[in-house]
Design a protein around this motif. Structure first.
Motif, PDB file in Angstrom:
ATOM      1  N   VAL A 116      49.436  12.603 -19.081  1.00 44.91           N
ATOM      2  CA  VAL A 116      48.360  13.802 -19.987  1.00 44.91           C
ATOM      3  C   VAL A 116      47.217  12.928 -20.248  1.00 44.91           C
ATOM      4  O   VAL A 116      47.151  12.018 -21.062  1.00 44.91           O
ATOM      5  N   PRO A 117      46.043  13.556 -20.022  1.00 43.81           N
ATOM      6  CA  PRO A 117      44.794  13.124 -20.256  1.00 43.81           C
ATOM      7  C   PRO A 117      44.449  13.102 -22.005  1.00 43.81           C
ATOM      8  O   PRO A 117      44.604  13.998 -22.627  1.00 43.81           O
ATOM      9  N   TYR A 151      43.793   5.897 -32.669  1.00 40.76           N
ATOM     10  CA  TYR A 151      44.553   7.137 -32.808  1.00 40.76           C
ATOM     11  C   TYR A 151      43.961   7.914 -31.579  1.00 40.76           C
ATOM     12  O   TYR A 151      43.130   7.548 -30.820  1.00 40.76           O
ATOM     13  N   PHE A 152      45.159   8.739 -30.983  1.00 38.20           N
ATOM     14  CA  PHE A 152      45.042   9.159 -29.727  1.00 38.20           C
ATOM     15  C   PHE A 152      44.870  10.892 -30.024  1.00 38.20           C
ATOM     16  O   PHE A 152      45.565  11.151 -30.836  1.00 38.20           O
ATOM     17  N   LEU A 153      44.105  11.545 -29.249  1.00 42.20           N
ATOM     18  CA  LEU A 153      43.751  12.786 -29.302  1.00 42.20           C
ATOM     19  C   LEU A 153      44.060  13.474 -28.102  1.00 42.20           C
ATOM     20  O   LEU A 153      43.600  13.052 -26.986  1.00 42.20           O
ATOM     21  N   ASN A 164      40.960  17.490 -20.923  1.00 38.87           N
ATOM     22  CA  ASN A 164      41.407  17.364 -19.729  1.00 38.87           C
ATOM     23  C   ASN A 164      40.779  16.196 -18.741  1.00 38.87           C
ATOM     24  O   ASN A 164      39.923  15.576 -19.325  1.00 38.87           O
ATOM     25  N   LYS A 165      41.312  16.371 -17.412  1.00 35.81           N
ATOM     26  CA  LYS A 165      40.500  15.355 -16.716  1.00 35.81           C
ATOM     27  C   LYS A 165      39.341  15.533 -16.391  1.00 35.81           C
ATOM     28  O   LYS A 165      38.447  14.305 -16.046  1.00 35.81           O
ATOM     29  N   THR A 166      38.782  16.693 -16.423  1.00 33.70           N
ATOM     30  CA  THR A 166      37.318  17.234 -16.190  1.00 33.70           C
ATOM     31  C   THR A 166      36.414  16.839 -17.328  1.00 33.70           C
ATOM     32  O   THR A 166      35.160  16.496 -17.090  1.00 33.70           O
ATOM     33  N   TYR A 167      36.815  17.322 -18.555  1.00 36.01           N
ATOM     34  CA  TYR A 167      35.777  17.286 -19.808  1.00 36.01           C
ATOM     35  C   TYR A 167      36.687  17.402 -20.797  1.00 36.01           C
ATOM     36  O   TYR A 167      37.805  17.659 -21.053  1.00 36.01           O
ATOM     37  N   PHE A 168      35.878  16.993 -22.300  1.00 40.80           N
ATOM     38  CA  PHE A 168      36.354  17.421 -23.495  1.00 40.80           C
ATOM     39  C   PHE A 168      35.344  18.383 -24.094  1.00 40.80           C
ATOM     40  O   PHE A 168      34.165  18.292 -24.154  1.00 40.80           O
ATOM     41  N   HIS A 169      35.941  18.933 -24.988  1.00 41.52           N
ATOM     42  CA  HIS A 169      35.303  19.873 -26.140  1.00 41.52           C
ATOM     43  C   HIS A 169      35.935  19.689 -27.418  1.00 41.52           C
ATOM     44  O   HIS A 169      37.069  20.421 -27.592  1.00 41.52           O
ATOM     45  N   ALA A 170      35.211  19.418 -28.493  1.00 38.28           N
ATOM     46  CA  ALA A 170      35.897  19.207 -29.695  1.00 38.28           C
ATOM     47  C   ALA A 170      34.900  19.651 -30.973  1.00 38.28           C
ATOM     48  O   ALA A 170      33.685  19.136 -30.720  1.00 38.28           O
ATOM     49  N   PHE A 171      35.211  19.656 -31.964  1.00 38.23           N
ATOM     50  CA  PHE A 171      34.642  19.758 -33.168  1.00 38.23           C
ATOM     51  C   PHE A 171      34.917  18.366 -34.186  1.00 38.23           C
ATOM     52  O   PHE A 171      35.967  18.048 -33.888  1.00 38.23           O
ATOM     53  N   SER A 172      33.619  18.077 -34.984  1.00 40.13           N
ATOM     54  CA  SER A 172      34.233  17.080 -35.901  1.00 40.13           C
ATOM     55  C   SER A 172      35.429  17.106 -36.611  1.00 40.13           C
ATOM     56  O   SER A 172      36.134  15.744 -36.744  1.00 40.13           O
TER      57      SER A 172
END
Length: 560
Positions: free
Chosen positions: A38-39, A109-111, A130-138
């Motif tokens: 799991v990425p 920690y892992f997200l 995922n394996k290609t990109y990440f997108h998250a807010f603070s």
């Protein structure tokens, strides 16, 4: 000689590392890892320890309409001391217990992404990894120490991510080491962070950097078209407010699949605006023109000019923003849209307000519960405020023989907000308007905003010598859904829905509805007595709703 060269190289590497890892109050080192296939993102955090042996970190379990955000957290551990880590979802805290004599903690920690399947409007506010990109807010990526001050030196170290990863966020672009000196912690907590296969487009407006970060293969438009809209929007809005103080601003645009209809949403953040847009041929560049112009106008109306009471002044923060969205686009011909567009948007807003079942409720009923739970209440301040702004704009121009307009009022409000910290209150607004108004403005405000009565547009159009039609098609869906939207609870007899064959008791297995839009057909898949039925119709009815005509004379009289 080889040893000397090697020593020199090692020394250079050491010096480079020292330069790249400056001292900070809080640091985050981010890397991409696979855990059980799991990425995930691994985040190593260095922070000050609380002297009492218990250091608490803020990581909300509920935020922005999302619940259970702690499910995105994986393994957590202290690295430099013996201790324990506890997750307290009820208080949205992560509790670190450690020896009292420790001054600094290293915590890891892992997200992970906690949902399966495609990204959607309901998932965009959760961490996407995922394996290609990440997108998250603070708030769903970086834990914040509760013992932090109002401002801290914050270090973001992205060097462990793959070399080909694009790093982009509210504080910079393609920077593998970011030191945010004396960073306001509240502003840091309201930001967007993306990485991976994002494409970044850069530009400048009077020496200030702007950028667009997007990814995926867009169906409805090209990246360059969207960036041009962004560039034009920011240029003309900053020119209007005479405010070119923002040194960096970015927009992120994330696509998501959607089979029928189009949808888009945006969130204003620190130095940035994060958008998500349906990626299909029913979405078009015109929707991006509206989205950017409305939401980015909030940099001034709503952000710099603050409401004293949020819901009470929604007519201003949302309604006047809506009006200046139309006006800014048309005045500056953004994406080729001019006076005809202005009339179209004005007519649409008039139809929406006149057709609304809550169109004349008092302003006091636009409260938190109604606004967030009822579509018509949530849109009412947009419609009412925009029409009121149009009314004021035209009356001020007429009374001053074109020497003044609502623009002058807005500039004065902005100056008072920036120079005096003045918030938007009803007393302040009515007091200011009296210097521009010929007559009893208190009565006008009481009638059209406080009591919610509609502006007499017929009288206004006649006064201004504008050509108009006295009636129009207005939106009427024609039926009510059952709870859960899986069936038809009731149908308005003789409505377009009734004529198309929709009946009470029908089951609904598919639907395509453009809420409030009279130009798109409603498409329903229904089941009745075991038989599948497909119906489509335009959701309209005739109403006594004045609509401006698209004449050259009207466009000129309205100032376009």
């Amino acid at each position: 000689m080889f040893k000397r060269v090697l020593l020199t190289a090692l020394l250079a590497t050491f010096l480079f590392s020292c330069q790249q890892r400056p001292e900070s109050d809080i640091s985050y080192e981010i890397s991409a890892v696979m855990v059980d296939s799991v990425p995930q993102l691994k985040i190593k955090m260095t922070l000050k320890a609380s002297p009492n042996g218990t250091t608490t970190l803020s990581f909300p379990n509920e935020a922005w309409g999302q619940e259970g955000l702690h499910k995105a957290l994986g393994k957590m551990q202290l690295l430099n001391v013996e201790g324990a880590v506890e997750k307290d979802a009820d208080s949205s805290r992560i509790v670190l217990m450690h020896p009292k004599d420790v001054e600094e903690l290293e915590f890891e920690y892992f997200l992970k992404q906690d949902f399966e399947g495609d990204v959607s409007t309901s998932k965009i506010y959760r961490p996407i990894i995922n394996k290609t990109y990440f997108h998250a807010f603070s708030h769903n990526m970086f834990m914040i120490p509760e013992n932090a001050g109002e401002s801290e030196d914050i270090l973001l170290d992205w060097t462990s991510l793959p070399e080909e990863y694009t790093i982009h966020n509210s504080f910079g672009s393609k920077e593998k080491i970011q030191l945010l000196k004396d960073q306001d912690v509240g502003l840091f907590s309201n930001a967007i962070f993306v990485g991976g296969d994002f494409r970044v487009f850069n530009g400048e407006i009077q020496g200030n950097k702007i950028s667009l970060a997007t990814r995926g293969e867009w169906i409805p438009f090209k990246d360059e078209e969207v960036f041009k809209v962004l560039e034009e929007t920011l240029t003309y809005q900053r020119n209007f407010w005479n405010d070119h103080s923002q040194e960096y601003f970015t927009v992120t645009m994330q696509p998501f699949p959607q089979e029928n209809g189009s949808s888009f949403q945006g969130t204003g953040l620190t130095n940035s605006f994060a958008t998500s847009v349906s990626n299909n041929d029913q979405t078009d560049i015109g929707q991006m023109v509206y989205l950017f112009n409305h939401e980015l106008m909030h940099n001034w109306i709503g952000h710099t000019i603050k409401n004293d009471n949020e819901e009470e002044q929604y007519w201003f923060s949302e309604g006047f923003t809506e009006y200046y969205t139309f006006k800014n686009i048309a005045k500056n011909n953004i994406n080729g849209l001019g006076g005809t567009f202005y009339i179209d948007e004005l007519n649409r807003t008039i139809r929406d307000l006149y057709a609304s079942s809550v169109g004349e409720v008092p302003n006091s009923e636009i409260n938190y519960d109604n606004f967030w739970s009822n579509y018509e209440f949530s849109k009412l301040p947009y419609w009412r405020g925009a029409i009121f702004a149009f009314y004021l704009d035209q009356k001020i121009q007429r009374a001053s023989n074109g020497t003044k307009s609502l623009d002058d009022v807005m500039h004065q409000i902005y100056d008072d907000a920036t120079e005096k910290g003045q918030k938007l209150t009803h007393d302040y607004f009515t007091g200011l308007m009296k210097t521009y108004w010929d007559g009893d403005f208190d009565a006008v405000f009481q009638e059209n905003i406080e009591e919610g009565q509609k502006v007499d547009l017929v009288a206004l159009f006649n006064e201004l010598g504008l050509e108009y039609s006295p009636e129009s098609d207005v939106y009427e869906l024609g039926f009510e859904f059952t709870e859960g939207r899986k069936g038809i609870a009731s149908v308005v007899e003789d409505s377009k829905a009734w004529e198309a064959g929709v009946r009470q008791g029908d089951e609904v297995f598919s639907r395509s509805i453009w809420q409030g839009n009279v130009e798109h057909e409603v498409e329903l898949g229904l089941k009745r007595d075991g038989e599948e039925i497909r119906v489509s119709y335009y959701p309209t009815k005739k109403g006594e709703v004045p609509q401006l005509k698209h004449t050259t004379e009207n466009i000129e009289k309205l100032g376009f």
